[in-house]
Design an enzyme around this catalytic site. Sequence first.
Site, mmCIF file in Angstrom:
data_model
loop_
_atom_site.group_PDB
_atom_site.id
_atom_site.type_symbol
_atom_site.label_atom_id
_atom_site.label_comp_id
_atom_site.label_asym_id
_atom_site.label_seq_id
_atom_site.Cartn_x
_atom_site.Cartn_y
_atom_site.Cartn_z
ATOM 1 N N ARG A 236 -3.312 2.082 10.030
ATOM 2 C CA ARG A 236 -4.016 3.003 10.935
ATOM 3 C C ARG A 236 -3.703 4.465 10.612
ATOM 4 N NH1 ARG A 236 -4.383 -0.194 16.676
ATOM 5 N NH2 ARG A 236 -3.853 -2.238 15.875
ATOM 6 N N GLU B 133 -14.151 -7.426 13.891
ATOM 7 C CA GLU B 133 -14.394 -8.323 12.748
ATOM 8 C C GLU B 133 -15.842 -8.795 12.610
ATOM 9 O OE1 GLU B 133 -11.743 -8.511 14.713
ATOM 10 O OE2 GLU B 133 -10.176 -7.892 13.312
ATOM 11 N N ASP C 82 -4.358 -13.484 7.920
ATOM 12 C CA ASP C 82 -5.716 -13.032 7.592
ATOM 13 C C ASP C 82 -5.821 -12.022 6.446
ATOM 14 O OD1 ASP C 82 -4.403 -11.213 9.250
ATOM 15 O OD2 ASP C 82 -6.030 -11.003 10.708
ATOM 16 N N GLU D 30 1.097 -1.927 11.059
ATOM 17 C CA GLU D 30 0.132 -1.265 11.941
ATOM 18 C C GLU D 30 0.062 0.234 11.665
ATOM 19 O OE1 GLU D 30 -1.936 -2.770 13.680
ATOM 20 O OE2 GLU D 30 -1.121 -4.714 14.271
#
Length: 662
Positions: free
Chosen positions: A297, A562, A426, A293
Amino acid sequence: MYPPPAPAPHRDFISVTLSLGESYDNSKSRRRRSCWRKWKQLSRLQQNMIIFLLAFLILCGFLSYIHMADQWKALSGKPTEERKMMPEVPGLKPANPPVLPAPQKADASPAFSKMLPQRPRKHFRRGPPHLQIRAPNTDSKAGTQGDTKERAAAPGDAHQEENTQRTVISWRGAVIEPEQGTGLPLRRAEAPAKPSPLVTRMQKEPALLNERQEGVIEAFRHAWKGYRQFAWGHDELRPVSKSFSEWFGLGLTLIDALDTMWILGLKQEFEEARMWVSQKLNFKKDVDVNLFESTIRILGGLLSTYHLSGDRLFLRKAKDFGNRLMPAFMTPSKIPYSDVNIGTGVAHPPQWTSDSTVSEVTSIQLEFRELSRLTGVKKFQEAAEEVTRHVHHLSGKKDGLVPMFINTHSGAFTHLGVFTLGARADSYYEYLLKQWIQGGKQETQLLEDYLAAIEGIKTHLVRHSEPNKLTFIGELTHDRFSAKMDHLVCFLPGTLALGVHHGLPTDHMELARALMETCYQMNRQMETGLSPEIVHFNLYPPTDNLDVKVKPADRHNLLRPETVESLFYLYRTTGDRKYQDWGWEILQSFNKYTRVPSGGYTSINNVQNPHKPEPRDKMESFFLGETLKYLYLLFSDDQNLLSLDTYVFNTEAHPLPIWALS
Ligand code: DMJ
């Protein structure tokens, strides 16, 4: 017949003739005659040895001449200042200083035909083929207009730099003076040799924006208003309670939103946020961060902002942060731990397991590779690529599909037999394709894994719903199919379209279009027009006309990007305006059901109840980092605004340059 002549006796000695009594004659001709006589007196073996020795010496002399001449030429060709700027990275001596090249237009020619997964290759080129760590173009007018005018930095001395540099950023022609105390010129050039296309664009008058783009800017300003007022410098805004929440305590929303502000042309907001990064952002902090994360980011956000603005502050911060993440890779298998304390350098897995999540360890490569390219420090790239290599060879996959967990001690997949394109897997698929694009389509192993995975998806996970025959992606648990699809899976149509744009098989586009329709319907079939977190598709005709069912626990919407991310790619690659219209509908739904009057947007608990959507009181950082950015780009008709041939977006929508091949 004559008998053959007797062979001459072989002589293995030197006969020396002393010519006593002859007068001394040192003339040239005499010396030549005497040398010749001595030569004739040598045996054939001795003659051959001498000839060989001479030839060898001449060859050596010739080669060393060429080498010296090259070096001399290279040194004398570089200006003194440039020689001074050689990287001072301990243990690493790149030939040239790191510098950002102008982004490369990727070769759109269909390269895949030569690289089908069925044909294993003997040699794979690992890593970025050409790191582009080359000398800055000192002739260029780099930094004279548009980008940062910092020019040299003492490596590894960020704090000192921070207090002594003076940065000037130009914004659409206007010059922004930074805050006091960011003075003196730097010693190393890391700024782009030429401004990137976007930097150039920023120097001109603001582009004419259409109404929908203005709508996105208005939404961003509203979100920012809440963040600025109630959560400034904190991780996330809690817009309803007018407060904030902390995750890492690093101003997550502010960093995630930096490049969006730049792209949307929000000069004042960007300037203020830059000031915070410069004065307040400090990574020397005893805090655990999640490797994935924080990489996508924070590291991704800093790198792309550096790239777009040319402001070296962001690169220095990125390098500092990247260094602090590195202990995560110190595991027995080199598969990184999920968490690392950026202050103490202690890394660890979650409390309950020594496993890491597959998508997390395989979706940090774009950022670490770019950090290496910009800084010339190889360890970032090496650590990240070691993971890719390792996962490539692992058993436990099913036709290119990967399980969701990997053990940091053994390096093996765990919880075998469960396959999803949603949470925990994903972006593994996304980063196979995007790394291949980032590296200039040279790393065939990545492409092969990607193509194999898409075939695996088609074989095992694609089904059609009832009654409307929507194409969707389900999950597989020990060969049992489940019609469950996370909203997260809606990244896939966009990724497929991006692959086709870069020359991959056109049947991927059919799947992309079909899945895009499905993702749109996941929004459309909800009463608020916003998708829930998870849906279940009907495999048998239902009593109503709806294809999806939503469980009470899955009815929330976290302002995720998404669907609009994929709409952006589909519009860019097909030009079909219906995708813009769908995006516009979604933005209106966000405005209607998630907008908090005092500032900010909130995630909601129930997308099926328009009267009571139940605010969850949290604005995720990716709403500003991704959702609004993709909407703005979707509504733009300028194909060159962050062209897909020049940039590749990380999984948090931070654009990074596609590497130029030398
Ligand atoms: C973001 O942090 C990234 O897009 C990530 O890949 C998935 N989760 C969120 C958005 O949904």
